[in-house]
Scaffold this motif. Structure first.
Motif, PDB file in Angstrom:
ATOM      1  N   LYS A 198       4.260   1.226 -11.455  1.00  0.00           N
ATOM      2  CA  LYS A 198       2.841   1.516 -11.644  1.00  0.00           C
ATOM      3  C   LYS A 198       2.217   1.661 -10.260  1.00  0.00           C
ATOM      4  CE  LYS A 198       0.556  -0.327 -15.551  1.00  0.00           C
ATOM      5  NZ  LYS A 198      -0.084  -1.445 -16.230  1.00  0.00           N
ATOM      6  N   GLY A 204      -1.452   2.945  -8.075  1.00  0.00           N
ATOM      7  CA  GLY A 204      -2.829   3.447  -8.079  1.00  0.00           C
ATOM      8  C   GLY A 204      -2.926   4.676  -7.189  1.00  0.00           C
ATOM      9  N   GLY A 212      -5.751   6.557  -5.500  1.00  0.00           N
ATOM     10  CA  GLY A 212      -7.182   6.416  -5.246  1.00  0.00           C
ATOM     11  C   GLY A 212      -7.869   7.734  -4.942  1.00  0.00           C
ATOM     12  N   TYR A 265      -0.697  10.791  -0.889  1.00  0.00           N
ATOM     13  CA  TYR A 265       0.478   9.928  -0.865  1.00  0.00           C
ATOM     14  C   TYR A 265       1.755  10.752  -0.947  1.00  0.00           C
ATOM     15  CZ  TYR A 265      -3.377   7.072  -2.574  1.00  0.00           C
ATOM     16  OH  TYR A 265      -4.598   6.481  -2.724  1.00  0.00           O
ATOM     17  N   GLU A 321       5.301 -10.820  -0.014  1.00  0.00           N
ATOM     18  CA  GLU A 321       4.671  -9.816   0.856  1.00  0.00           C
ATOM     19  C   GLU A 321       3.994  -8.684   0.103  1.00  0.00           C
ATOM     20  OE1 GLU A 321       6.703  -9.153   4.918  1.00  0.00           O
ATOM     21  OE2 GLU A 321       8.328  -9.223   3.463  1.00  0.00           O
ATOM     22  N   GLY A 322       4.210  -8.601  -1.200  1.00  0.00           N
ATOM     23  CA  GLY A 322       3.577  -7.542  -1.980  1.00  0.00           C
ATOM     24  C   GLY A 322       3.989  -6.166  -1.500  1.00  0.00           C
ATOM     25  N   SER A 323       3.001  -5.309  -1.216  1.00  0.00           N
ATOM     26  CA  SER A 323       3.298  -3.915  -0.879  1.00  0.00           C
ATOM     27  C   SER A 323       4.021  -3.779   0.451  1.00  0.00           C
ATOM     28  CB  SER A 323       2.013  -3.096  -0.861  1.00  0.00           C
ATOM     29  OG  SER A 323       1.158  -3.544   0.166  1.00  0.00           O
ATOM     30  N   VAL A 374       6.029   4.242  -1.680  1.00  0.00           N
ATOM     31  CA  VAL A 374       4.818   5.062  -1.552  1.00  0.00           C
ATOM     32  C   VAL A 374       4.382   5.073  -0.098  1.00  0.00           C
ATOM     33  CG1 VAL A 374       2.459   5.435  -2.351  1.00  0.00           C
ATOM     34  CG2 VAL A 374       4.131   4.344  -3.857  1.00  0.00           C
ATOM     35  N   ALA A 379      -2.381  -6.587   1.011  1.00  0.00           N
ATOM     36  CA  ALA A 379      -0.947  -6.267   0.865  1.00  0.00           C
ATOM     37  C   ALA A 379      -0.285  -7.207  -0.131  1.00  0.00           C
ATOM     38  CB  ALA A 379      -0.252  -6.369   2.220  1.00  0.00           C
ATOM     39  N   VAL A 380      -0.664  -8.477  -0.100  1.00  0.00           N
ATOM     40  CA  VAL A 380      -0.013  -9.474  -0.949  1.00  0.00           C
ATOM     41  C   VAL A 380      -0.637  -9.529  -2.345  1.00  0.00           C
ATOM     42  CG1 VAL A 380       0.672 -11.894  -1.132  1.00  0.00           C
ATOM     43  CG2 VAL A 380       0.413 -10.859   1.111  1.00  0.00           C
ATOM     44  N   VAL A 427      -6.113  -0.790  -5.936  1.00  0.00           N
ATOM     45  CA  VAL A 427      -4.648  -0.652  -5.911  1.00  0.00           C
ATOM     46  C   VAL A 427      -4.251   0.753  -5.441  1.00  0.00           C
ATOM     47  CG1 VAL A 427      -4.115  -2.414  -7.625  1.00  0.00           C
ATOM     48  CG2 VAL A 427      -4.666  -0.109  -8.380  1.00  0.00           C
ATOM     49  N   ALA A 428      -5.153   1.425  -4.731  1.00  0.00           N
ATOM     50  CA  ALA A 428      -4.871   2.795  -4.282  1.00  0.00           C
ATOM     51  C   ALA A 428      -3.657   2.812  -3.364  1.00  0.00           C
ATOM     52  CB  ALA A 428      -6.077   3.365  -3.554  1.00  0.00           C
ATOM     53  N   GLY A 429      -2.610   3.510  -3.778  1.00  0.00           N
ATOM     54  CA  GLY A 429      -1.405   3.643  -2.961  1.00  0.00           C
ATOM     55  C   GLY A 429      -0.463   2.466  -3.031  1.00  0.00           C
ATOM     56  N   ILE A 430      -0.782   1.477  -3.835  1.00  0.00           N
ATOM     57  CA  ILE A 430       0.117   0.313  -3.972  1.00  0.00           C
ATOM     58  C   ILE A 430       0.270  -0.057  -5.450  1.00  0.00           C
ATOM     59  CG2 ILE A 430      -0.352  -0.639  -1.688  1.00  0.00           C
ATOM     60  CD1 ILE A 430      -2.259  -2.602  -2.915  1.00  0.00           C
ATOM     61  N   GLU A 431       1.207  -0.967  -5.691  1.00  0.00           N
ATOM     62  CA  GLU A 431       1.484  -1.408  -7.062  1.00  0.00           C
ATOM     63  C   GLU A 431       0.534  -2.549  -7.412  1.00  0.00           C
ATOM     64  OE1 GLU A 431       5.549  -2.590  -7.412  1.00  0.00           O
ATOM     65  OE2 GLU A 431       5.611  -2.220  -9.566  1.00  0.00           O
ATOM     66  N   PRO A 432      -0.082  -2.546  -8.601  1.00  0.00           N
ATOM     67  CA  PRO A 432      -0.909  -3.699  -8.984  1.00  0.00           C
ATOM     68  C   PRO A 432      -0.090  -4.985  -8.946  1.00  0.00           C
ATOM     69  CG  PRO A 432      -1.191  -1.886 -10.528  1.00  0.00           C
ATOM     70  CD  PRO A 432      -0.044  -1.512  -9.636  1.00  0.00           C
ATOM     71  N   ARG A 433      -0.743  -6.097  -8.610  1.00  0.00           N
ATOM     72  CA  ARG A 433      -0.028  -7.362  -8.440  1.00  0.00           C
ATOM     73  C   ARG A 433      -0.468  -8.370  -9.505  1.00  0.00           C
ATOM     74  NH1 ARG A 433       3.928  -8.615  -6.102  1.00  0.00           N
ATOM     75  NH2 ARG A 433       3.243 -10.297  -4.765  1.00  0.00           N
ATOM     76  N   VAL A 479      -4.325   0.832   0.253  1.00  0.00           N
ATOM     77  CA  VAL A 479      -3.190   1.087   1.156  1.00  0.00           C
ATOM     78  C   VAL A 479      -3.644   1.401   2.581  1.00  0.00           C
ATOM     79  CG1 VAL A 479      -2.898   3.578   0.727  1.00  0.00           C
ATOM     80  CG2 VAL A 479      -0.910   2.169   1.267  1.00  0.00           C
TER      81      VAL A 479
END
Lengths: 244, 425
Positions: free
Chosen positions: A79, A81, A83, A88, A116-118, A132, B32-33, B173-179, B244
């Protein structure tokens, strides 16, 4: 609080939809299909051969569910986002295994994602992954921007020498599968020599034109059938809707 | 005798101590986290900050002392713990100053399209300039600091509120995965240093006008205000900048936001705000830490070499050593590692202060109890994060803790022997 309406007058432009492109660098695959869903509804789908970087595609800013098939087999689900105004690159990398479950991840990859997430990007035991890349950059006059992504599973980091008659600029890659920092380079045509760290031997050579205020993304991937011994360069440019 | 601080000044210094530098650097790290839960991360650790503020004020009032946690621990006769924590706390302040210098270098350099070399020169240059200013005896400029704080808070609040008017949940969450929601705990721990600044006021306790009456409401309202401000900025800036981009440009996250919102005008305003805010934060932290170091040396918990003052009664050696260490770290360290190291030390410190308050108070014990629980959870998640993401840094941290716990008594024993030897002669 009086600053809010005052500064609103300086707002540069209206928001635009998101854009994305796809780099198909799943080693040992012929084709990959990437499909974006809004809920259960399919929004767009792209089919790409190995080593290809697609055009940018515009779509409504939303959270999308993405599925990736390689040679007809579902490999990845994620999944993401997208924006408003965002650009991207969805990078597909790694080496698919036989009968591999969807989204197979190494233990280290799972742990890094937790803490660390993303930013928790690891080699993931060279298993397939969808990374991404943010294509937002600060444009500068008289120079172009470059960044290098190491997408050779198992290979040591390498350097890219940008050479022309004015001199040489070296860009060092990070470890697989990460992207270098974005750096400025004078505009002009360069011969780009790729060599592995601790070696002076050029393993790939390509001519690249660096344009003003443009972001050039260089993806170093294994050549099909040859694997680590012979990398190739795939170049994407932010000013074009198609890959170079 | 120096003029007493009015409650409004105390409020501004407490709020400014937190905001001056914190939010400019930690936003990208937490997004990021925690992605869409970054605001919740600020809220959770904000609760820890509020409980710690309550405990700091309670203990300052009870002991009528302006020495902070070092003084509190000495008051309860835990001298070993006081010494250990004092050493760690000084190290935490050095990390904090280096983060502020790092932020100063990046924000100012960005406005002038500076290179990596320029960033380093700016980071070291601002510390060198403030070392000289402090040595000259003009380090504590309360009125100037309050002016900077007010302007800084206004700019951040304006940016945050403008961002809220552009409400767009996808941008989180633009450009990243929802956490998942629990990621707020991990993200919060990593950026706790964004709340540390208020406790510098505990070192100014004897300068506060009628502290028994004023200190508690002023401190609590300042911390609550900053918690709300951070939540507004975390949401508002992300609505404008997109998640992001704030992660990728974490060292200049708010300048990127300001540029996306207001173009070059926004960058100029944000650069001025960030430049002055981080410089003021470096100045006040350096001044307070040097005085703390001198006091700790006076209590024989540091080598007496640090007690030395120049002709203007400034602890010159402490200022030069601490400032130089921070300068080296600002150019050699990574932002995330510095923020995490500082955060860990302050989580431990705030947890200890809450524990002391819990022990010493007879009513409202639930307030420090909540703080203790959050501090323990936050410290554990942060240690887990550092161990996974930066195993070498984790080893370094363990080494420092061992050095403090084992090396400090040896050093003090050696000092005592030297002193006894001198007395005998």
């Amino acid at each position: 609080m009086m600053m809010v309406p005052l500064l609103s007058g300086c707002s540069p432009k209206e928001a635009a939809p998101a854009q994305f492109r796809v780099g198909q660098f799943l080693f040992s695959t012929q084709n990959a299909t990437i499909t974006l869903y809004d809920g259960k509804q399919e929004k767009t789908s792209l089919k790409l051969k190995y080593g290809k970087l697609s055009n940018y595609t515009s779509l409504e800013a939303k959270i999308y569910f993405i599925k990736v098939w390689a040679d007809g087999k579902l490999l990845l689900e994620k999944k993401i986002g997208m924006g408003r105004d965002g650009r991207y690159t969805l990078v597909l990398t790694g080496i698919p295994e036989k009968n591999q479950p969807v989204n197979r991840k190494s233990t280290m990859q799972k742990l890094h994602t937790i803490v660390e997430g993303s930013e928790g990007i690891t080699a993931n035991d060279y298993l397939p992954q969808l990374i991404v890349q943010n294509d937002f950059y600060i444009a500068e006059k008289n120079t172009g921007k470059i960044r290098v992504m190491h997408l050779m599973p198992g290979a040591v980091p390498f350097s890219l020498d940008f050479m022309n008659n004015k001199g040489k600029k070296e860009v060092r890659s990070t470890a697989y599968p990460k992207s270098s920092e974005t750096i400025e380079v004078d505009t002009g045509t360069y011969n780009v020599h790729v060599h592995f760290d601790a070696s002076l031997q050029t393993v790939a050579l390509q001519k690249i034109e660096i344009k003003e205020s443009v972001l050039h993304s260089l993806y170093v991937i294994p050549a099909p059938e040859r694997y680590l011994t012979d990398p190739i360069l795939v170049v994407g440019s932010s000013d074009k809707e198609k890959s170079l | 005798m120096a003029k007493k601080l009015h409650p409004i000044s105390v409020w501004a210094l407490a709020a400014g101590g937190m905001v001056g530098g914190g939010i400019y650097t930690v936003l990208g790290v937490v997004i990021a986290v925690s992605a869409q839960w970054a605001w919740l991360a600020f809220l959770i650790i904000g609760i820890l900050a509020v409980t710690a503020a309550y405990s700091y004020v309670f203990l300052s009032n009870k002991f009528d002392d302006s020495g902070g946690v070092f003084a509190f621990l000495k008051e309860v006769n835990d001298k070993a713990m006081a010494g250990n924590l004092a050493w760690l706390l000084i190290l935490g302040y050095v990390f904090t100053i280096s983060v502020y210098a790092y932020a100063f270098g990046h924000y100012v350099s960005f406005a002038f399209h500076g290179s990596a070399f320029v960033i380093r020169i700016l980071a070291v240059g601002i510390i060198a300039a403030l070392i000289l200013l402090n040595l000259a005896g003009v380090g504590k400029m309360t009125k100037v600091e309050i002016g900077i704080v007010c302007a800084n808070l206004a700019v951040l609040l304006a940016l945050g509120i403008y961002g809220l008017t552009k409400w767009d949940a996808v941008q989180l969450v633009a450009g990243i995965e929802p956490r998942p929601v629990w990621s707020a705990l991990v993200g919060g721990g990593a950026i706790f240093m964004g709340y540390e600044g208020f406790q510098l006021l505990s070192y100014e306790y004897d300068r506060i006008k009628n502290p028994a009456k004023n200190f508690m409401p002023v401190m609590i309202s300042a911390v609550v205000f900053v918690v709300v401000l951070y939540i507004i900025v975390a949401l508002g800036a992300t609505f404008i900048g997109g998640a992001v981009s704030l992660v990728d440009f974490k060292a200049i996250a708010l300048s990127i936001t300001a540029q996306k919102a207001f173009g070059q005008t926004g960058v100029i305003i944000m650069t001025v705000a960030a430049g002055f805010a981080t410089a003021a934060a470096i100045n006040s932290t350096l001044f307070s830490t040097a005085n703390l170091t001198k006091n700790i040396a006076k209590a024989n918990e540091l080598p007496k070499w640090f007690k030395h003052t120049n002709g203007k009664d400034i602890p010159d050696r402490a200022i030069i050593v601490l400032g130089s260490l921070a300068g080296i770290m600002a150019i050699a360290g990574s932002l995330t590692a510095l923020v995490e190291a500082a955060s860990l030390i302050f989580v431990i410190t705030f947890g200890t202060v809450n524990w002391l308050c819990f022990r010493e108070s007879e009513k409202l014990k639930w307030i420090p109890a909540i703080g203790i629980v959050i501090a323990v959870i936050t410290a554990c998640t942060l240690l887990f994060r550092v161990a996974i993401s930066k195993p070498v840094a984790f080893g370094g941290l363990l080494f420092i803790v061992l050095l403090v716990v084992l090396g400090r008594p040896l050093l003090l024993q050696h000092n005592k022997k030297m002193k006894t030897g001198t007395d005998d002669n």
